[in-house]
Design an enzyme around this catalytic site. Structure first.
Site, short mmCIF file in Angstrom:
data_model
loop_
_atom_site.label_atom_id
_atom_site.label_comp_id
_atom_site.label_asym_id
_atom_site.label_seq_id
_atom_site.Cartn_x
_atom_site.Cartn_y
_atom_site.Cartn_z
CB SER A 127 8.96 5.87 2.87
OG SER A 127 9.33 4.95 4.04
CD GLU A 242 7.26 -2.54 7.72
OE1 GLU A 242 7.86 -2.15 6.84
OE2 GLU A 242 5.86 -1.65 7.96
#
Length: 375
Positions: A127, A242
């Protein structure tokens, strides 16, 4: 799906016996602190010595070639025993499957053994301030240099980065390419010249994350995963792990649901049928996720976008489990360390690994075949 568990029962017995003998009687300090991080790293070494840190990996990298069913069984026993959290999960559950798919033999031999032993703990550096669930908007760059790449820019909400040794993630290597192209996926040391890390505290103040700043950080070519410019494809492989079973296995929720049932038996009011039904619903949903796990490992195709269904399901189940527990505890919930800390962590579930709003778009478009929003 194949529901015959007999092939894994001897393995289950071995794992259960070892865990009963070795799980610390007193919980380790939080792994989101320096002291706790070191204690959990030591636990990883203990698991590795018993060849239980990465049971599904090939033996040459520290595993024991366990079948997918045996891996699910291991996870069930691990969580049922109340064993410590896995400080190396970013590497073991996210980076390693990506390396098995896209890594070179040299990368596998160099990276996996110290990952398995806990010698090297990995941070996920994806991110950025302007790129969260919309990962294709990332701006941190990787520029060609002699023998490698120079990294510049910023990553944020990098899990485990406050104390980890190395990181992995995509960087924009061709700013002229389309958003989903021109990305390169790299591994890098967090103590390299030019890396600055600033811990970020959670709601409880513990630094579970960090901001990372890169100022001409050199990364050699050998630390590129996949081909330069193909980072989006590699990253999507990581997101499948994930959002699927690997990061949040059914065993985690089975154990929590069983603890919730015990809490109901201790504290529940039989006249409160609404709360009773919430306990039963959580227990049922945990077992439904277990069945979904058996279905997943029985398949021969890639789960692909269906991993988004898993992610929405387990993240919302996690919140529901812990909210129900705290409602059962009433005012005592503020003193219930394990349930309260689990609740605080569960609130992040619908956000990390791609927000559930984005995942519902993925499900609608790529699983159900509905038209894209606005078209």
């Amino acid at each position: 799906m194949d529901l015959d568990l007999s092939a894994a029962e001897s393995f289950r017995a071995e794992v259960r016996h070892w865990l009963r003998a070795h799980v610390p009687a007193t919980p380790l300090p939080s792994l989101e602190t320096g002291e706790g991080f070191a204690a959990h790293r030591a636990w990883e070494r203990e698991l590795h010595a018993a060849r239980l840190s990465v049971v599904s990996w090939p033996e040459e990298y520290g595993g024991r070639n366990a079948t997918p069913l045996e891996w699910l069984v291991f996870e069930e026993e691990y969580y049922a025993a109340g064993a410590p959290g896995r400080v190396g999960q970013n590497g073991v559950n996210l980076l390693a499957p990506t390396l098995f798919r896209y890594g070179t033999p040299e990368q596998l031999a160099r990276v996996l053994p110290p990952m398995a032993s806990g010698e090297v703990i990995w941070a996920q550096a994806w991110s950025e301030p302007g790129a969260g669930s919309d990962l294709a908007s990332l701006r941190a760059t990787a520029t060609r240099a002699d023998g490698g790449w120079l990294l510049n820019g910023q990553k944020t909400w990098s899990s485990r980065a406050a104390f980890a040794d190395r990181g992995f993630g995509p960087f924009r290597s061709d700013p002229e390419a389309e958003r989903h192209r021109g990305l390169t996926y790299l591994m890098f040391p967090l103590d390299a010249p030019g890396v600055t890390r600033r811990p970020i505290g959670r709601i409880d103040g513990k630094p579970a994350f960090a901001e990372l700043f890169f100022d001409d950080v050199f990364v050699p070519d050998r630390d590129v995963i996949g081909d330069p410019g193909e980072g989006w494809r590699v990253a999507m492989s990581t997101t499948g792990n994930e959002r699927g079973l690997t990061l949040r296995s059914p065993g985690r929720f089975l154990a929590a649901a069983d603890r919730l049932v015990e809490l109901w038996r201790e504290r529940g009011d039989a006249s409160d049928t609404a709360l009773r039904d919430r306990v039963a619903d959580a227990w049922i949903r945990a077992r439904a996720y277990r069945l979904k796990g058996f279905e997943t490992i029985s398949r021969t195709d890639d789960i692909g976008a269906e991993s988004s269904v898993n992610k929405v399901f387990w993240s919302e189940l996690d919140v529901a489990l812990h909210e129900t527990a705290l409602d059962l505890l009433g005012p005592d919930g503020e003193l219930a360390g394990e349930w309260l800390e689990g609740y605080v962590f569960s609130l992040a579930g619908p956000i990390y690994a791609g927000t559930n709003e984005i995942q519902r778009d993925v499900i609608a478009e790529r699983v159900l075949g509905l038209p894209r929003a606005g078209r």
